[in-house]
Scaffold this motif. Structure first.
Motif, PDB file in Angstrom:
ATOM      1  N   ALA A 267       0.837  -1.199   0.000  1.00 43.56           N
ATOM      2  CA  ALA A 267       0.000   0.000   0.000  1.00 43.56           C
ATOM      3  C   ALA A 267       0.874   1.253   0.000  1.00 43.56           C
ATOM      4  O   ALA A 267       0.604   2.211  -0.736  1.00 43.56           O
ATOM      5  CB  ALA A 267      -0.932  -0.006   1.212  1.00 43.56           C
ATOM      6  N   VAL A 268       1.929   1.227   0.812  1.00 42.74           N
ATOM      7  CA  VAL A 268       2.834   2.385   0.875  1.00 42.74           C
ATOM      8  C   VAL A 268       3.539   2.572  -0.469  1.00 42.74           C
ATOM      9  O   VAL A 268       3.630   3.686  -1.001  1.00 42.74           O
ATOM     10  CB  VAL A 268       3.862   2.210   2.021  1.00 42.74           C
ATOM     11  CG1 VAL A 268       4.923   3.301   1.957  1.00 42.74           C
ATOM     12  CG2 VAL A 268       3.155   2.238   3.364  1.00 42.74           C
ATOM     13  N   LEU A 269       3.991   1.446  -1.055  1.00 40.37           N
ATOM     14  CA  LEU A 269       4.686   1.520  -2.342  1.00 40.37           C
ATOM     15  C   LEU A 269       3.770   2.087  -3.422  1.00 40.37           C
ATOM     16  O   LEU A 269       4.143   3.006  -4.168  1.00 40.37           O
ATOM     17  CB  LEU A 269       5.192   0.126  -2.742  1.00 40.37           C
ATOM     18  CG  LEU A 269       5.884   0.062  -4.103  1.00 40.37           C
ATOM     19  CD1 LEU A 269       7.228   0.774  -4.050  1.00 40.37           C
ATOM     20  CD2 LEU A 269       6.072  -1.385  -4.553  1.00 40.37           C
ATOM     21  N   CYS A 270       2.536   1.554  -3.526  1.00 39.64           N
ATOM     22  CA  CYS A 270       1.594   2.026  -4.545  1.00 39.64           C
ATOM     23  C   CYS A 270       1.284   3.505  -4.336  1.00 39.64           C
ATOM     24  O   CYS A 270       1.245   4.292  -5.288  1.00 39.64           O
ATOM     25  CB  CYS A 270       0.294   1.219  -4.505  1.00 39.64           C
ATOM     26  SG  CYS A 270       0.500  -0.480  -5.033  1.00 39.64           S
TER      27      CYS A 270
ATOM     28  N   ARG B  89      -3.404  10.062   4.056  1.00 41.62           N
ATOM     29  CA  ARG B  89      -3.184   9.030   5.074  1.00 41.62           C
ATOM     30  C   ARG B  89      -1.838   9.218   5.763  1.00 41.62           C
ATOM     31  O   ARG B  89      -1.708   8.989   6.967  1.00 41.62           O
ATOM     32  CB  ARG B  89      -3.257   7.636   4.429  1.00 41.62           C
ATOM     33  CG  ARG B  89      -4.666   7.340   3.932  1.00 41.62           C
ATOM     34  CD  ARG B  89      -5.080   5.918   4.086  1.00 41.62           C
ATOM     35  NE  ARG B  89      -4.145   4.934   3.587  1.00 41.62           N
ATOM     36  CZ  ARG B  89      -4.257   3.638   3.851  1.00 41.62           C
ATOM     37  NH1 ARG B  89      -5.248   3.197   4.592  1.00 41.62           N
ATOM     38  NH2 ARG B  89      -3.396   2.789   3.358  1.00 41.62           N
ATOM     39  N   ALA B  90      -0.843   9.629   4.978  1.00 42.19           N
ATOM     40  CA  ALA B  90       0.479   9.848   5.581  1.00 42.19           C
ATOM     41  C   ALA B  90       0.416  10.986   6.595  1.00 42.19           C
ATOM     42  O   ALA B  90       0.931  10.872   7.714  1.00 42.19           O
ATOM     43  CB  ALA B  90       1.506  10.151   4.492  1.00 42.19           C
TER      44      ALA B  90
ATOM     45  N   TYR C 183     -13.489  16.585   6.516  1.00 44.00           N
ATOM     46  CA  TYR C 183     -14.387  15.440   6.695  1.00 44.00           C
ATOM     47  C   TYR C 183     -13.662  14.118   6.928  1.00 44.00           C
ATOM     48  O   TYR C 183     -14.302  13.078   7.064  1.00 44.00           O
ATOM     49  CB  TYR C 183     -15.303  15.309   5.478  1.00 44.00           C
ATOM     50  CG  TYR C 183     -16.164  16.529   5.261  1.00 44.00           C
ATOM     51  CD1 TYR C 183     -17.148  16.874   6.180  1.00 44.00           C
ATOM     52  CD2 TYR C 183     -15.971  17.341   4.156  1.00 44.00           C
ATOM     53  CE1 TYR C 183     -17.932  17.999   5.994  1.00 44.00           C
ATOM     54  CE2 TYR C 183     -16.749  18.477   3.959  1.00 44.00           C
ATOM     55  CZ  TYR C 183     -17.740  18.794   4.886  1.00 44.00           C
ATOM     56  OH  TYR C 183     -18.496  19.897   4.709  1.00 44.00           O
ATOM     57  N   GLY C 184     -12.361  14.121   6.922  1.00 45.96           N
ATOM     58  CA  GLY C 184     -11.632  12.871   7.111  1.00 45.96           C
ATOM     59  C   GLY C 184     -11.180  12.312   5.771  1.00 45.96           C
ATOM     60  O   GLY C 184     -11.863  12.472   4.758  1.00 45.96           O
ATOM     61  N   VAL C 185     -10.014  11.656   5.784  1.00 44.23           N
ATOM     62  CA  VAL C 185      -9.393  11.203   4.538  1.00 44.23           C
ATOM     63  C   VAL C 185     -10.260  10.171   3.819  1.00 44.23           C
ATOM     64  O   VAL C 185     -10.611  10.338   2.644  1.00 44.23           O
ATOM     65  CB  VAL C 185      -7.992  10.623   4.822  1.00 44.23           C
ATOM     66  CG1 VAL C 185      -7.390  10.008   3.562  1.00 44.23           C
ATOM     67  CG2 VAL C 185      -7.062  11.702   5.366  1.00 44.23           C
ATOM     68  N   GLU C 186     -10.639   9.094   4.513  1.00 43.99           N
ATOM     69  CA  GLU C 186     -11.359   8.014   3.836  1.00 43.99           C
ATOM     70  C   GLU C 186     -12.753   8.451   3.389  1.00 43.99           C
ATOM     71  O   GLU C 186     -13.200   8.105   2.299  1.00 43.99           O
ATOM     72  CB  GLU C 186     -11.450   6.773   4.732  1.00 43.99           C
ATOM     73  CG  GLU C 186     -10.102   6.116   5.013  1.00 43.99           C
ATOM     74  CD  GLU C 186      -9.423   5.517   3.779  1.00 43.99           C
ATOM     75  OE1 GLU C 186     -10.049   5.445   2.712  1.00 43.99           O
ATOM     76  OE2 GLU C 186      -8.241   5.128   3.896  1.00 43.99           O
TER      77      GLU C 186
END
Lengths: 154, 490
Positions: free
Chosen positions: B100-103, B164-165, B234-237
């Motif tokens: 996930a981090v790589l993508c 997310r980061a 509103y939040g990332v997700e």
């Protein structure tokens, strides 16, 4: 849905299929009949071009389509050059000023100047509609499109 | 896409980045435009399909529709489908945190490269990485990827990755979860995404010079800023699922795909089944209308109807004081908006008809109930309209990847001179493929609408009656898709 309803719909579908098959077939034939250029595999003169066309020497290739640029403006609007795939498209760009003429897709560029027309003979191995542009017009911020090369599948 | 239509614009000015950022998305519409060259798009377009092929295809649409009505299943099937989990190891690897981090990092790198190349690279749209990457690889290339492999973009979404980061850093610093300051208003639904996709369509189809590298880069910056504001509120997700236009779009298309993620498991489902589970949030129909409408308008802009009408609208706008260039942009904006409105209105007409059938189902409830059935039609429109463009212009990535800024003598991967091969697919293949996609989209849409009708109505007879109305809508959209394929610019 009732059984009769289903059979009725399938029947309707079959009727449409038959009618369209009958209607569309002659059109396919006449399509080719009305337009001899489609079978000739050669360029046709662009619309508005009233040069005499080759009649007696039908064995020889017809003369190339001429595109005239007058002060950077293409005479008679954007021209259309038709060819069948696998044949040769012939056209000449006659300009009263120095210009670079670029055929997209085939990526052929030729210079034209007063008294020195740019002659193109392109083996039509790519299908589609390709734009032919004047780079001088493009650099000057004018409409660069002078003609389209239309290559239909043979 | 024929990118923005070419116009006469001798001058170009540069507008400082900060001004554009402050001015928000509006700046994209009002910033002085650059010279629009034909450049981007390669100068090759498709031949129109033959009249014979058109007649056969249109007849097939009707025949398939009637046969489908007669033979389709009598009980709803798609609502409950079987989810077959893929091997656990595959799920664990594909959904693992390092991947996930790589993508995410790849996504962020590509976004940064787009902005950097757009601002500092050569300002010829066909020789710069930014326009081709955004309009071809990202916008069109992710369509087949999403339809086949599911929501791949979610993993690469650069805005989600950055969000997310940042959230991770903030939460580590605060030693606890930080709740979003605002709850997402349910009424907003997918509307922020509708606005985002419409703005993208305006940039692509209305704005003169919308394919200029610096314009693309500034638009990406403005969009990133807007997205981060949404995420902060509103939040990332939540924002990625509702507001982030491209995330919303590609996850919508991914619902066609047989690949599904459930929690931490990947699995397979019947194709299209995911769409039946689509939540009809506010704005869903509008989002679909924008997609079908903008693709239709791009096709119709080539037609003699529009090339005759546009100058008249532009003259009218000029007479009320707009500059010739703004007047022509205004005409295209009116054309785009009108096409989207027509698509939306046509769908609502079908729903209004279906509501007449009764069974106490109000149009308000039905409005969103059939929205999901239009998603395959969206894909059919995009496939029919942009297939060859994607296949040919996508190859430009060979030389653009080796030389993203379009500088002299740069050749990172040794492919900087690799030309576009226009012989990969022929004109006949393209035409049959276009018609094929339109027909498959039509049948898929019919199947989805049929299944939903069976679910909604208790009596099968009413389900069939309501279906006639939706059938009219589907046949209408499909015929329009075929008519657009018949249009020609020559």
């Amino acid at each position: 849905m009732s059984r009769q309803g289903r059979i009725g719909l399938l029947g309707l579908a079959a009727v449409i299929a038959v009618v369209v098959f009958v209607l569309a077939r002659p059109e396919e034939g006449s399509d080719k009949a009305d337009d001899p250029s489609r079978n000739a595999g050669q360029t046709t003169p662009a619309a508005g071009d009233d040069r005499p066309t080759a009649t007696a020497e039908s064995a020889l290739p017809p003369p190339p389509t001429e595109i005239r640029l007058d002060g950077g403006e293409v005479q008679g609007g954007v021209q259309r050059i038709e060819a069948k795939a696998g044949s040769t498209a012939r056209f000449v760009v006659i300009s009263d000023a120095s210009d670079d003429i670029h055929v997209h897709g085939y990526d052929i560029e030729k210079e034209a100047a007063l008294g020195k027309p740019a002659r193109f003979e392109i083996k039509t191995d790519l299908e589609g509609v390709f734009e032919i542009e004047s780079h001088v017009a493009e650099d000057a911020g004018r409409e660069p499109l002078i003609a389209r090369l239309v290559v239909e599948p043979s | 896409m024929r990118a923005a239509p070419s116009r006469h614009e001798p001058h170009r000015q540069w507008r400082p980045l900060a001004v554009a950022l402050v001015a928000g998305l509006g700046a994209v519409l009002t910033a002085p435009s650059s010279a629009a060259a034909h450049g981007f798009g390669g100068g090759r377009t498709d031949l129109p399909i033959s009249k014979t092929l058109f007649i056969y295809a249109a007849a097939l649409v009707l025949i398939l529709s009637f046969v489908a009505l007669a033979v389709l299943w009598p009980k709803p099937k798609l609502a409950q489908y079987r989810f077959v989990a893929l091997p656990g190891l595959l799920s664990r690897v594909l959904l693992s945190r390092p991947l996930a981090v790589l993508c995410g990092a790849i996504g962020v790198f590509l976004l940064e490269l787009t902005i950097y190349a757009g601002l500092t690279g050569v300002q010829t749209s066909s020789a710069n990485f930014a326009p081709t990457f955004v309009y071809v690889i990202f916008w069109l290339g992710l369509v087949p990827v999403s339809v086949l492999f599911g929501d791949v973009f979610r993993a690469f979404n650069p805005w989600r990755a950055i969000g997310r980061a940042v959230a991770w850093i903030a939460q580590t610093a605060a030693r606890g979860p930080i709740p979003a300051p605002l709850a997402y208003p349910e009424r907003l639904g997918r509307w922020p995404a509708v606005a985002g996709i419409f703005a993208f369509a305006v940039l692509e189809l209305v704005r003169s010079g919308g394919d200029a590298p610096d314009t693309v880069a500034i638009a990406a910056l403005v969009y990133s800023a807007a997205t981060f504001v949404g995420m902060a509120l509103y939040g990332v997700e939540v924002w990625c699922e509702r507001g982030e236009a491209f995330g919303v779009l590609f996850s919508l298309l991914a619902k066609i795909s047989p690949v599904e993620r459930r929690g931490d498991r990947l699995g397979l489902r019947p194709p299209l089944a995911g769409l039946a589970a689509l939540e009809p949030q506010p704005g869903t129909v509008a989002l679909i209308a924008v997609l079908i409408g903008s693709t239709s308008f791009d096709g119709a802009a080539e037609s003699s109807l529009w090339t005759g009408l546009a100058p008249k609208i532009a003259d009218g706008l000029e007479s009320i004081g707009l500059s010739p260039e703004k007047a022509l942009e205004g005409a295209f904006l009116i054309g785009l908006t009108a096409t989207v409105a027509l698509v939306y209105g046509f769908y609502r007409l079908g729903v209004a008809g279906a509501a007449l059938v009764g069974d106490d189902l109000r149009a308000e409830r039905l409005k969103g109930a059939f929205a999901h059935s239009l998603v395959p039609i969206v894909v059919a429109y995009v496939a029919a309209h942009y297939l060859s463009f994607l296949v040919f212009q996508g190859q430009a990535m060979w030389f653009l990847a080796s030389n993203p800024l379009g500088e002299q003598g740069v050749d990172i991967f040794g492919t900087a001179d690799r030309p576009i091969d226009y012989s990969v697919i022929g004109a006949s293949f393209t035409q049959y493929a276009q018609v094929f996609f339109v027909l498959v989209g039509h049948v898929a849409a019919l199947a989805l609408a049929h299944d939903r009708a069976l679910e909604l109505y208790e009596q099968p007879k009413q389900a069939v009656l309501s279906q006639y109305w939706m059938l009219v809508v589907m046949v209408g959209f499909t015929t329009l898709a075929l008519v657009l394929l018949l249009q020609s610019n020559v």
